[in-house]
Design a protein around this motif. Sequence first.
Motif, PDB file in Angstrom:
ATOM      1  N   PHE A  77     -31.352  61.720 -48.944  1.00  0.00           N
ATOM      2  CA  PHE A  77     -32.257  61.962 -47.807  1.00  0.00           C
ATOM      3  C   PHE A  77     -31.666  61.779 -46.356  1.00  0.00           C
ATOM      4  O   PHE A  77     -31.807  62.351 -45.366  1.00  0.00           O
ATOM      5  CB  PHE A  77     -33.673  61.740 -48.153  1.00  0.00           C
ATOM      6  N   SER A  80     -29.379  63.966 -45.035  1.00  0.00           N
ATOM      7  CA  SER A  80     -29.822  65.658 -44.842  1.00  0.00           C
ATOM      8  C   SER A  80     -30.478  65.675 -43.641  1.00  0.00           C
ATOM      9  O   SER A  80     -30.572  65.042 -42.516  1.00  0.00           O
ATOM     10  CB  SER A  80     -30.832  65.544 -46.166  1.00  0.00           C
ATOM     11  N   ILE A  84     -36.626  66.484 -44.408  1.00  0.00           N
ATOM     12  CA  ILE A  84     -36.152  67.137 -45.715  1.00  0.00           C
ATOM     13  C   ILE A  84     -37.480  66.584 -46.809  1.00  0.00           C
ATOM     14  O   ILE A  84     -37.647  67.046 -47.715  1.00  0.00           O
ATOM     15  CB  ILE A  84     -34.707  66.484 -46.077  1.00  0.00           C
ATOM     16  N   GLU A  85     -38.079  65.377 -46.235  1.00  0.00           N
ATOM     17  CA  GLU A  85     -38.971  64.828 -47.481  1.00  0.00           C
ATOM     18  C   GLU A  85     -40.133  65.640 -47.704  1.00  0.00           C
ATOM     19  O   GLU A  85     -40.783  65.921 -48.546  1.00  0.00           O
ATOM     20  CB  GLU A  85     -39.485  63.448 -46.945  1.00  0.00           C
ATOM     21  N   PHE A 101     -33.585  59.809 -53.635  1.00  0.00           N
ATOM     22  CA  PHE A 101     -33.954  61.336 -53.562  1.00  0.00           C
ATOM     23  C   PHE A 101     -35.323  61.698 -54.699  1.00  0.00           C
ATOM     24  O   PHE A 101     -35.137  60.778 -55.512  1.00  0.00           O
ATOM     25  CB  PHE A 101     -32.705  62.033 -54.314  1.00  0.00           C
ATOM     26  N   THR A 103     -38.649  64.426 -55.400  1.00  0.00           N
ATOM     27  CA  THR A 103     -39.410  65.629 -55.002  1.00  0.00           C
ATOM     28  C   THR A 103     -40.669  65.593 -55.702  1.00  0.00           C
ATOM     29  O   THR A 103     -41.021  64.829 -56.848  1.00  0.00           O
ATOM     30  CB  THR A 103     -38.815  66.902 -55.719  1.00  0.00           C
TER      31      THR A 103
END
Length: 310
Positions: A77, A80, A84-85, A101, A103
């Motif tokens: 992250f 990125s 992005i989180e 990382f 999700t």
Amino acid sequence: MSIKIFGHQNPDTDTITSAIVLAELESKLGRDAKAYRLGEVNKETAYALKYFNVDAPERLDSVTEEDTVMLVDHNEFQQSAPGIEAATILAVIDHHRVANFETNAPLYFRAEPVGCTATVLYKIFNENNVEVTRELAGLMLSAIISDTLLLKSPTTTDQDEKTLYQLAEIADINLELYGLEMLKAGASTSDKTAEELINGDAKTFEMGERSVRIAQVNVVDVDELFERKDELVEVITKEIDANKYDLFTLVVTNILESNSKVLALGEHHGVIEKAFDVALEDNAAILKGVVSRKKQVVPNIEKAFASLYE
């Protein structure tokens, strides 16, 4: 809503071209997708885009919880897009380590131990029976040339080599001639500021509780760059102070000789001696045979930190 596809900050050729290629694949599979970039296009990448008559992606500064995205050539992250989180991540296509990382929902995650994201993307095209045009082949082979230094990097696998030759047939080019010209296009440093040199291809890695910044510059003349050492030290020191890096390592790689010279600064700069069994002289040392940040630099520094400070 259109899917936003992008690679890491400070984009290299693999990041830019992989975003373009994946967006084209998704479009051919019936999805609304668009490629983006998180930073400026470097000269090497610009050479490849111009050669194959492809426009650079639009710049993207951040994402939000309303965005649906796909990531290429990275998964960490901190490398990125800001925000992005919170975004919905549909897929990751990568060839790096997996770290920092997570999700909230399932996703398609494909990270293979090959030298380049484009090698993975070519497989996905074939798996979906989607035609690879000359332009797309040119972009993917440019990425492989860049990431493997024309197959000279230790990150190169048999899959990369096989894929590169197949793509060269589709693109109808001479690999050696095109590859060397493309690499040389990105190797000149005389017209770049010190800030551009240390940030053009730089990534931050969290190694335990330590923040490590590793920048890499490919050149054909290492001495030309190190003549500006005092200037580089000054801007790197400012970066360390501003971002609280424990270690900032600049790796200057000679693409013709497959060696590097490292400049290490920060509270833990001495870890470089342990990592590569060298003696730093005025914060610099020659790293014979070292050309890959992913396979040689990052793992060695991580191991050295583990043995010295834990």
